[in-house]
Design a protein around this motif. Structure first.
Motif, PDB file in Angstrom:
ATOM      1  N   LEU A  75      20.509 -23.191 -35.620  1.00 49.96           N
ATOM      2  CA  LEU A  75      19.967 -23.890 -36.786  1.00 49.96           C
ATOM      3  C   LEU A  75      18.742 -24.711 -36.393  1.00 49.96           C
ATOM      4  CD1 LEU A  75      23.240 -25.112 -38.497  1.00 49.96           C
ATOM      5  CD2 LEU A  75      21.837 -23.180 -39.138  1.00 49.96           C
ATOM      6  N   PRO A  76      17.752 -24.808 -37.198  1.00 51.59           N
ATOM      7  CA  PRO A  76      17.578 -24.186 -38.515  1.00 51.59           C
ATOM      8  C   PRO A  76      16.823 -22.856 -38.465  1.00 51.59           C
ATOM      9  CG  PRO A  76      15.898 -25.844 -38.208  1.00 51.59           C
ATOM     10  CD  PRO A  76      16.728 -25.825 -36.948  1.00 51.59           C
ATOM     11  N   ARG A  77      16.732 -22.240 -37.322  1.00 49.51           N
ATOM     12  CA  ARG A  77      15.965 -20.989 -37.206  1.00 49.51           C
ATOM     13  C   ARG A  77      16.580 -19.828 -37.975  1.00 49.51           C
ATOM     14  NH1 ARG A  77      14.897 -20.957 -30.764  1.00 49.51           N
ATOM     15  NH2 ARG A  77      13.722 -22.909 -30.666  1.00 49.51           N
ATOM     16  N   ARG A  78      17.875 -19.598 -37.824  1.00 53.03           N
ATOM     17  CA  ARG A  78      18.525 -18.433 -38.421  1.00 53.03           C
ATOM     18  C   ARG A  78      19.142 -18.709 -39.784  1.00 53.03           C
ATOM     19  NH1 ARG A  78      15.814 -14.899 -35.767  1.00 53.03           N
ATOM     20  NH2 ARG A  78      16.265 -14.835 -33.569  1.00 53.03           N
ATOM     21  N   ALA A  79      19.434 -19.938 -40.054  1.00 53.10           N
ATOM     22  CA  ALA A  79      19.977 -20.368 -41.346  1.00 53.10           C
ATOM     23  C   ALA A  79      19.623 -21.838 -41.501  1.00 53.10           C
ATOM     24  CB  ALA A  79      21.491 -20.167 -41.390  1.00 53.10           C
ATOM     25  N   ARG A  80      19.693 -22.322 -42.714  1.00 51.88           N
ATOM     26  CA  ARG A  80      19.392 -23.735 -42.958  1.00 51.88           C
ATOM     27  C   ARG A  80      20.571 -24.644 -42.665  1.00 51.88           C
ATOM     28  NH1 ARG A  80      16.035 -23.255 -48.609  1.00 51.88           N
ATOM     29  NH2 ARG A  80      14.325 -22.047 -47.723  1.00 51.88           N
ATOM     30  N   GLU A  81      21.789 -24.086 -42.784  1.00 49.53           N
ATOM     31  CA  GLU A  81      22.992 -24.889 -42.585  1.00 49.53           C
ATOM     32  C   GLU A  81      24.144 -23.991 -42.174  1.00 49.53           C
ATOM     33  OE1 GLU A  81      24.060 -24.868 -47.336  1.00 49.53           O
ATOM     34  OE2 GLU A  81      23.236 -26.668 -46.429  1.00 49.53           O
ATOM     35  N   LEU A  82      25.201 -24.608 -41.698  1.00 48.14           N
ATOM     36  CA  LEU A  82      26.406 -23.847 -41.364  1.00 48.14           C
ATOM     37  C   LEU A  82      27.053 -23.346 -42.654  1.00 48.14           C
ATOM     38  CD1 LEU A  82      27.947 -26.115 -38.598  1.00 48.14           C
ATOM     39  CD2 LEU A  82      26.789 -23.924 -38.285  1.00 48.14           C
ATOM     40  N   PRO A  83      27.635 -22.155 -42.636  1.00 46.68           N
ATOM     41  CA  PRO A  83      28.256 -21.614 -43.845  1.00 46.68           C
ATOM     42  C   PRO A  83      29.420 -22.486 -44.333  1.00 46.68           C
ATOM     43  CG  PRO A  83      27.994 -19.908 -42.165  1.00 46.68           C
ATOM     44  CD  PRO A  83      27.667 -21.217 -41.518  1.00 46.68           C
ATOM     45  N   ALA A  84      29.557 -22.574 -45.643  1.00 48.18           N
ATOM     46  CA  ALA A  84      30.606 -23.401 -46.258  1.00 48.18           C
ATOM     47  C   ALA A  84      32.014 -23.046 -45.765  1.00 48.18           C
ATOM     48  CB  ALA A  84      30.517 -23.314 -47.779  1.00 48.18           C
ATOM     49  N   PRO A  85      32.388 -21.753 -45.629  1.00 43.24           N
ATOM     50  CA  PRO A  85      33.735 -21.456 -45.141  1.00 43.24           C
ATOM     51  C   PRO A  85      33.995 -21.995 -43.731  1.00 43.24           C
ATOM     52  CG  PRO A  85      32.782 -19.501 -46.161  1.00 43.24           C
ATOM     53  CD  PRO A  85      31.683 -20.528 -46.043  1.00 43.24           C
ATOM     54  N   LEU A  86      32.974 -22.000 -42.904  1.00 41.97           N
ATOM     55  CA  LEU A  86      33.123 -22.551 -41.560  1.00 41.97           C
ATOM     56  C   LEU A  86      33.273 -24.071 -41.627  1.00 41.97           C
ATOM     57  CD1 LEU A  86      33.062 -22.133 -38.455  1.00 41.97           C
ATOM     58  CD2 LEU A  86      30.586 -22.438 -38.611  1.00 41.97           C
ATOM     59  N   LEU A  87      32.459 -24.729 -42.424  1.00 44.18           N
ATOM     60  CA  LEU A  87      32.572 -26.180 -42.585  1.00 44.18           C
ATOM     61  C   LEU A  87      33.940 -26.579 -43.139  1.00 44.18           C
ATOM     62  CD1 LEU A  87      29.015 -27.011 -43.973  1.00 44.18           C
ATOM     63  CD2 LEU A  87      29.922 -27.562 -41.692  1.00 44.18           C
ATOM     64  N   ALA A  88      34.498 -25.743 -44.006  1.00 49.92           N
ATOM     65  CA  ALA A  88      35.816 -26.028 -44.581  1.00 49.92           C
ATOM     66  C   ALA A  88      36.917 -25.984 -43.522  1.00 49.92           C
ATOM     67  CB  ALA A  88      36.127 -25.046 -45.710  1.00 49.92           C
ATOM     68  N   GLU A  89      36.692 -25.274 -42.430  1.00 56.78           N
ATOM     69  CA  GLU A  89      37.678 -25.185 -41.342  1.00 56.78           C
ATOM     70  C   GLU A  89      37.692 -26.441 -40.467  1.00 56.78           C
ATOM     71  OE1 GLU A  89      39.981 -22.996 -40.429  1.00 56.78           O
ATOM     72  OE2 GLU A  89      39.534 -21.380 -41.847  1.00 56.78           O
ATOM     73  N   LEU A  90      36.608 -27.197 -40.459  1.00 57.23           N
ATOM     74  CA  LEU A  90      36.517 -28.345 -39.552  1.00 57.23           C
ATOM     75  C   LEU A  90      37.679 -29.324 -39.673  1.00 57.23           C
ATOM     76  CD1 LEU A  90      32.684 -29.089 -39.646  1.00 57.23           C
ATOM     77  CD2 LEU A  90      33.999 -28.157 -37.731  1.00 57.23           C
ATOM     78  N   PRO A  91      38.064 -29.764 -40.874  1.00 64.81           N
ATOM     79  CA  PRO A  91      39.162 -30.734 -40.946  1.00 64.81           C
ATOM     80  C   PRO A  91      40.518 -30.159 -40.545  1.00 64.81           C
ATOM     81  CG  PRO A  91      38.239 -30.327 -43.144  1.00 64.81           C
ATOM     82  CD  PRO A  91      37.441 -29.535 -42.166  1.00 64.81           C
ATOM     83  N   ARG A  92      40.647 -28.844 -40.541  1.00 66.75           N
ATOM     84  CA  ARG A  92      41.910 -28.201 -40.164  1.00 66.75           C
ATOM     85  C   ARG A  92      42.058 -28.056 -38.655  1.00 66.75           C
ATOM     86  NH1 ARG A  92      40.329 -23.694 -44.019  1.00 66.75           N
ATOM     87  NH2 ARG A  92      40.505 -24.713 -46.026  1.00 66.75           N
ATOM     88  N   ALA A  93      40.961 -28.192 -37.916  1.00 65.06           N
ATOM     89  CA  ALA A  93      40.967 -27.944 -36.473  1.00 65.06           C
ATOM     90  C   ALA A  93      41.256 -29.220 -35.691  1.00 65.06           C
ATOM     91  CB  ALA A  93      39.621 -27.370 -36.043  1.00 65.06           C
ATOM     92  N   ASP A  94      42.111 -29.096 -34.707  1.00 67.06           N
ATOM     93  CA  ASP A  94      42.340 -30.194 -33.768  1.00 67.06           C
ATOM     94  C   ASP A  94      41.220 -30.247 -32.735  1.00 67.06           C
ATOM     95  OD1 ASP A  94      45.030 -31.081 -34.681  1.00 67.06           O
ATOM     96  OD2 ASP A  94      45.534 -29.012 -34.157  1.00 67.06           O
ATOM     97  N   VAL A  95      40.687 -29.072 -32.393  1.00 68.72           N
ATOM     98  CA  VAL A  95      39.603 -28.974 -31.424  1.00 68.72           C
ATOM     99  C   VAL A  95      38.582 -27.958 -31.935  1.00 68.72           C
ATOM    100  CG1 VAL A  95      38.965 -28.450 -29.030  1.00 68.72           C
ATOM    101  CG2 VAL A  95      41.199 -29.471 -29.528  1.00 68.72           C
ATOM    102  N   VAL A  96      37.312 -28.364 -31.945  1.00 64.00           N
ATOM    103  CA  VAL A  96      36.207 -27.473 -32.292  1.00 64.00           C
ATOM    104  C   VAL A  96      35.477 -27.135 -30.992  1.00 64.00           C
ATOM    105  CG1 VAL A  96      34.027 -27.255 -33.559  1.00 64.00           C
ATOM    106  CG2 VAL A  96      35.980 -28.443 -34.605  1.00 64.00           C
ATOM    107  N   ILE A  97      35.231 -25.852 -30.785  1.00 62.06           N
ATOM    108  CA  ILE A  97      34.572 -25.382 -29.570  1.00 62.06           C
ATOM    109  C   ILE A  97      33.285 -24.672 -29.969  1.00 62.06           C
ATOM    110  CG2 ILE A  97      34.761 -23.835 -27.580  1.00 62.06           C
ATOM    111  CD1 ILE A  97      37.885 -24.269 -27.896  1.00 62.06           C
ATOM    112  N   HIS A  98      32.168 -25.077 -29.345  1.00 62.59           N
ATOM    113  CA  HIS A  98      30.867 -24.447 -29.600  1.00 62.59           C
ATOM    114  C   HIS A  98      30.312 -23.979 -28.264  1.00 62.59           C
ATOM    115  CE1 HIS A  98      26.763 -23.694 -30.785  1.00 62.59           C
ATOM    116  NE2 HIS A  98      26.998 -24.072 -32.040  1.00 62.59           N
ATOM    117  N   ALA A  99      30.060 -22.664 -28.142  1.00 67.05           N
ATOM    118  CA  ALA A  99      29.643 -22.068 -26.873  1.00 67.05           C
ATOM    119  C   ALA A  99      28.127 -21.929 -26.744  1.00 67.05           C
ATOM    120  CB  ALA A  99      30.337 -20.720 -26.674  1.00 67.05           C
ATOM    121  N   GLY A 100      27.375 -22.874 -27.282  1.00 70.51           N
ATOM    122  CA  GLY A 100      25.946 -22.957 -27.009  1.00 70.51           C
ATOM    123  C   GLY A 100      25.026 -22.239 -27.967  1.00 70.51           C
ATOM    124  N   ASP A 101      23.738 -22.502 -27.793  1.00 68.16           N
ATOM    125  CA  ASP A 101      22.658 -22.108 -28.687  1.00 68.16           C
ATOM    126  C   ASP A 101      22.818 -22.769 -30.050  1.00 68.16           C
ATOM    127  OD1 ASP A 101      21.167 -20.786 -26.839  1.00 68.16           O
ATOM    128  OD2 ASP A 101      21.319 -18.811 -27.742  1.00 68.16           O
TER     129      ASP A 101
END
Length: 175
Positions: free
Chosen positions: A11-37
């Motif tokens: 972001l913001p090269r490939r999209a302007r924001e994270l997709p809504a379905p992915l954002l909706a998962e955030l409160p359900r997760a105990d741990v969020v993992i992001h593998a870079g870029d």
């Protein structure tokens, strides 16, 4: 313990924001993992503010601001599961062997870079997961992310989630 895995948000090269379905998962997760870029620090700040726990690494497209805040490799123990996160693992051919040699004391390795979902197990038992990209599918049919659960040192219920195609923004009408 519920995990949410993503990589290569660009972001913001490939999209302007994270997709809504992915954002909706955030409160359900105990741990969020992001593998870079990540590409921008705003995405890191957003995930840190909305996640109970965030584990992330920098990727090859991440500049000095992200590299100052994130490691190249992250290690964590999650309910007895030994986890590592790295952006690049090299070519697909020989990946399981190379990663098992590089991460001998790890149960699960989460990686990114290719934008290609990946779920295999090395001969040593190391599980390798690449959640793909939620914003840049490249040659893949869908943008993706993963969820999984951890209980008693065991990774279960690994699921690859396909995201709906992005709808381009309509041009603004002139007054």
């Amino acid at each position: 313990m519920r995990l949410l895995l993503m990589s290569d948000t660009h972001l913001p090269r490939r999209a302007r924001e994270l997709p809504a379905p992915l954002l909706a998962e955030l409160p359900r997760a105990d741990v969020v993992i992001h593998a870079g870029d990540w590409v921008d620090t705003a995405t890191l700040d957003l995930l840190r503010s909305r996640s109970q726990r965030l584990i992330g690494v920098y990727g090859n497209n991440d500049g000095p601001g992200l590299r100052a805040r994130l490691p190249e490799v992250a290690h964590a123990e999650l309910d007895g599961l030994r986890l590592a996160v790295v952006h690049e693992t090299g070519p697909a051919q020989g990946r399981e062997r190379r990663c098992a040699e590089r991460f001998p004391d790890v149960d699960v390795l989460v990686f990114g870079h290719s934008h290609i979902p990946w779920d295999t197990t090395a001969a040593t038992g190391l599980r390798l997961l690449n959640p793909g990209s939620p914003t840049d599918r490249r040659r893949q049919p869908h943008c993706t992310y993963m969820t999984a659960t951890v209980q008693g040192g065991t990774l279960d219920d690994v699921r690859l989630h396909r995201l709906p195609p992005r709808v381009p923004h309509a041009p603004r009408a002139r007054a």
